[in-house]
Design a protein around this motif. Sequence first.
Motif, PDB file in Angstrom:
ATOM      1  N   MET A   1       0.822  -1.202   0.000  1.00 18.47           N
ATOM      2  CA  MET A   1       0.000   0.000   0.000  1.00 18.47           C
ATOM      3  C   MET A   1       0.864   1.263   0.000  1.00 18.47           C
ATOM      4  O   MET A   1       0.501   2.280  -0.601  1.00 18.47           O
ATOM      5  CB  MET A   1      -0.940  -0.013   1.202  1.00 18.47           C
ATOM      6  N   LYS A   2       2.005   1.228   0.655  1.00 21.60           N
ATOM      7  CA  LYS A   2       2.899   2.384   0.640  1.00 21.60           C
ATOM      8  C   LYS A   2       3.394   2.677  -0.769  1.00 21.60           C
ATOM      9  O   LYS A   2       3.476   3.829  -1.188  1.00 21.60           O
ATOM     10  CB  LYS A   2       4.072   2.144   1.583  1.00 21.60           C
ATOM     11  N   ALA A   3       3.747   1.595  -1.488  1.00 28.53           N
ATOM     12  CA  ALA A   3       4.215   1.779  -2.859  1.00 28.53           C
ATOM     13  C   ALA A   3       3.097   2.304  -3.744  1.00 28.53           C
ATOM     14  O   ALA A   3       3.323   3.149  -4.623  1.00 28.53           O
ATOM     15  CB  ALA A   3       4.762   0.461  -3.412  1.00 28.53           C
ATOM     16  N   ALA A   4       1.877   1.816  -3.531  1.00 29.65           N
ATOM     17  CA  ALA A   4       0.735   2.264  -4.313  1.00 29.65           C
ATOM     18  C   ALA A   4       0.438   3.738  -4.036  1.00 29.65           C
ATOM     19  O   ALA A   4       0.186   4.523  -4.959  1.00 29.65           O
ATOM     20  CB  ALA A   4      -0.490   1.408  -4.002  1.00 29.65           C
ATOM     21  N   LYS A   5       0.494   4.123  -2.772  1.00 31.39           N
ATOM     22  CA  LYS A   5       0.196   5.507  -2.387  1.00 31.39           C
ATOM     23  C   LYS A   5       1.138   6.492  -3.073  1.00 31.39           C
ATOM     24  O   LYS A   5       0.757   7.603  -3.428  1.00 31.39           O
ATOM     25  CB  LYS A   5       0.288   5.653  -0.869  1.00 31.39           C
ATOM     26  N   ALA A   6       2.400   6.054  -3.256  1.00 29.73           N
ATOM     27  CA  ALA A   6       3.404   6.940  -3.847  1.00 29.73           C
ATOM     28  C   ALA A   6       3.115   7.274  -5.303  1.00 29.73           C
ATOM     29  O   ALA A   6       3.635   8.261  -5.826  1.00 29.73           O
ATOM     30  CB  ALA A   6       4.790   6.300  -3.726  1.00 29.73           C
ATOM     31  N   VAL A   7       2.309   6.470  -5.991  1.00 27.86           N
ATOM     32  CA  VAL A   7       2.055   6.704  -7.413  1.00 27.86           C
ATOM     33  C   VAL A   7       0.606   7.070  -7.713  1.00 27.86           C
ATOM     34  O   VAL A   7       0.225   7.200  -8.870  1.00 27.86           O
ATOM     35  CB  VAL A   7       2.456   5.466  -8.259  1.00 27.86           C
TER      36      VAL A   7
ATOM     37  N   LEU B   1       6.121  -7.122  -3.555  1.00 26.81           N
ATOM     38  CA  LEU B   1       4.948  -6.425  -3.057  1.00 26.81           C
ATOM     39  C   LEU B   1       4.944  -4.972  -3.509  1.00 26.81           C
ATOM     40  O   LEU B   1       3.887  -4.403  -3.823  1.00 26.81           O
ATOM     41  CB  LEU B   1       4.894  -6.507  -1.532  1.00 26.81           C
ATOM     42  N   GLN B   2       6.132  -4.359  -3.547  1.00 26.37           N
ATOM     43  CA  GLN B   2       6.219  -2.990  -4.049  1.00 26.37           C
ATOM     44  C   GLN B   2       5.806  -2.922  -5.521  1.00 26.37           C
ATOM     45  O   GLN B   2       5.072  -2.022  -5.938  1.00 26.37           O
ATOM     46  CB  GLN B   2       7.646  -2.461  -3.891  1.00 26.37           C
ATOM     47  N   VAL B   3       6.319  -3.862  -6.297  1.00 22.71           N
ATOM     48  CA  VAL B   3       5.964  -3.904  -7.716  1.00 22.71           C
ATOM     49  C   VAL B   3       4.460  -4.080  -7.883  1.00 22.71           C
ATOM     50  O   VAL B   3       3.827  -3.438  -8.727  1.00 22.71           O
ATOM     51  CB  VAL B   3       6.716  -5.047  -8.432  1.00 22.71           C
ATOM     52  N   GLU B   4       3.866  -4.953  -7.061  1.00 22.11           N
ATOM     53  CA  GLU B   4       2.426  -5.190  -7.128  1.00 22.11           C
ATOM     54  C   GLU B   4       1.654  -3.920  -6.786  1.00 22.11           C
ATOM     55  O   GLU B   4       0.666  -3.573  -7.444  1.00 22.11           O
ATOM     56  CB  GLU B   4       2.042  -6.315  -6.163  1.00 22.11           C
ATOM     57  N   GLY B   5       2.100  -3.187  -5.760  1.00 25.29           N
ATOM     58  CA  GLY B   5       1.425  -1.953  -5.376  1.00 25.29           C
ATOM     59  C   GLY B   5       1.466  -0.914  -6.472  1.00 25.29           C
ATOM     60  O   GLY B   5       0.453  -0.277  -6.783  1.00 25.29           O
ATOM     61  N   VAL B   6       2.650  -0.740  -7.077  1.00 24.38           N
ATOM     62  CA  VAL B   6       2.797   0.231  -8.167  1.00 24.38           C
ATOM     63  C   VAL B   6       1.946  -0.155  -9.366  1.00 24.38           C
ATOM     64  O   VAL B   6       1.352   0.701 -10.040  1.00 24.38           O
ATOM     65  CB  VAL B   6       4.289   0.344  -8.578  1.00 24.38           C
TER      66      VAL B   6
ATOM     67  N   THR C   1       1.139   4.437 -14.519  1.00 28.67           N
ATOM     68  CA  THR C   1       1.444   5.858 -14.670  1.00 28.67           C
ATOM     69  C   THR C   1       1.876   6.214 -16.082  1.00 28.67           C
ATOM     70  O   THR C   1       2.210   7.360 -16.360  1.00 28.67           O
ATOM     71  CB  THR C   1       2.578   6.249 -13.707  1.00 28.67           C
ATOM     72  N   ASN C   2       1.911   5.208 -16.977  1.00 23.31           N
ATOM     73  CA  ASN C   2       2.269   5.458 -18.375  1.00 23.31           C
ATOM     74  C   ASN C   2       3.590   6.204 -18.522  1.00 23.31           C
ATOM     75  O   ASN C   2       3.743   7.100 -19.356  1.00 23.31           O
ATOM     76  CB  ASN C   2       1.160   6.246 -19.079  1.00 23.31           C
ATOM     77  N   GLY C   3       4.542   5.817 -17.656  1.00 27.48           N
ATOM     78  CA  GLY C   3       5.882   6.375 -17.795  1.00 27.48           C
ATOM     79  C   GLY C   3       6.066   7.723 -17.149  1.00 27.48           C
ATOM     80  O   GLY C   3       7.072   8.393 -17.386  1.00 27.48           O
ATOM     81  N   ASN C   4       5.128   8.209 -16.325  1.00 29.88           N
ATOM     82  CA  ASN C   4       5.281   9.498 -15.667  1.00 29.88           C
ATOM     83  C   ASN C   4       6.473   9.477 -14.736  1.00 29.88           C
ATOM     84  O   ASN C   4       6.799   8.466 -14.122  1.00 29.88           O
ATOM     85  CB  ASN C   4       4.012   9.848 -14.862  1.00 29.88           C
ATOM     86  N   SER C   5       7.100  10.639 -14.587  1.00 32.56           N
ATOM     87  CA  SER C   5       8.305  10.726 -13.766  1.00 32.56           C
ATOM     88  C   SER C   5       8.032  10.495 -12.302  1.00 32.56           C
ATOM     89  O   SER C   5       8.951  10.285 -11.521  1.00 32.56           O
ATOM     90  CB  SER C   5       8.944  12.117 -13.939  1.00 32.56           C
ATOM     91  N   GLY C   6       6.739  10.507 -11.900  1.00 33.43           N
ATOM     92  CA  GLY C   6       6.422  10.308 -10.492  1.00 33.43           C
ATOM     93  C   GLY C   6       6.505   8.867 -10.066  1.00 33.43           C
ATOM     94  O   GLY C   6       6.330   8.545  -8.895  1.00 33.43           O
ATOM     95  N   THR C   7       6.747   7.957 -10.986  1.00 35.11           N
ATOM     96  CA  THR C   7       6.804   6.550 -10.633  1.00 35.11           C
ATOM     97  C   THR C   7       8.066   6.244  -9.858  1.00 35.11           C
ATOM     98  O   THR C   7       9.167   6.530 -10.322  1.00 35.11           O
ATOM     99  CB  THR C   7       6.790   5.673 -11.897  1.00 35.11           C
ATOM    100  N   PRO C   8       7.981   5.679  -8.646  1.00 36.60           N
ATOM    101  CA  PRO C   8       9.174   5.382  -7.872  1.00 36.60           C
ATOM    102  C   PRO C   8       9.943   4.240  -8.486  1.00 36.60           C
ATOM    103  O   PRO C   8       9.389   3.378  -9.148  1.00 36.60           O
ATOM    104  CB  PRO C   8       8.604   5.002  -6.494  1.00 36.60           C
TER     105      PRO C   8
END
Length: 219
Positions: A1-7, A54-59, A64-71
């Motif tokens: 969920m933390k990874a998902a929240k970031a994007v 899990l991070q990959v799953e959250g993202v 984001t279609n390549g947006n720079s905001g993707t961690p």
Amino acid sequence: MKAAKAVVNGFLESDVDRFNSMVADYNNRCVEFKYRKGSLESAKNDISSFYSELQVEGVSRFPTNGNSGTPSVAKSKSNYETKKYLDSESLAVDDKNKLMEILSTNVSNCTTNAECEIGLFSLRPVDIDHDGNYEYLVTHRDYCGSGGCSTFLFKKSKSTGWHQVASAFGEVTIGNKQVNGYQTLIVEGKVYRSAGGWDMKSHVYSWTGNGYQLSRNAP
């Protein structure tokens, strides 16, 4: 969920609604729960191996279609950690005390090659040093996860009584080769692929005189 929240795109209503649904689902299922002593530590140990996945799953929940905001999320080489020595995990104090009682008083009927169940423990008799006395490969129901269970090898000696010789997460079997008077141990566990699915991977450990060490030799 933390990874998902970031994007999450806060300006995109569908993203916000999807994330809020994830939070609501988490709160509904996970805010209040009970667990046996030792279970939380075992769960944390299981999850740590899958952290990157899990991070990959959250993202992936919020493309984001390549947006720079993707961690940037580092991909782990494997969620099945190859350990040099089999001595990294121990039972919780209460569970160990229960096991000591079982080994001292209740294993008289657990002396065949078959696994026996006593309470929450499963015990498999083995004779790793061919001295005619049984050692035991032990698992506990609360020390298991999706990738398998933690297995503990206990041996009895005249000076220290029952004590832990080795521990590993995964299926542990006795190898055909003897090194320094002890049979080798084969540890097999699941390795999950980033694209989905999993493979089984095994490693052989040999006795050094002080513990079991990763070996390149055949089982």
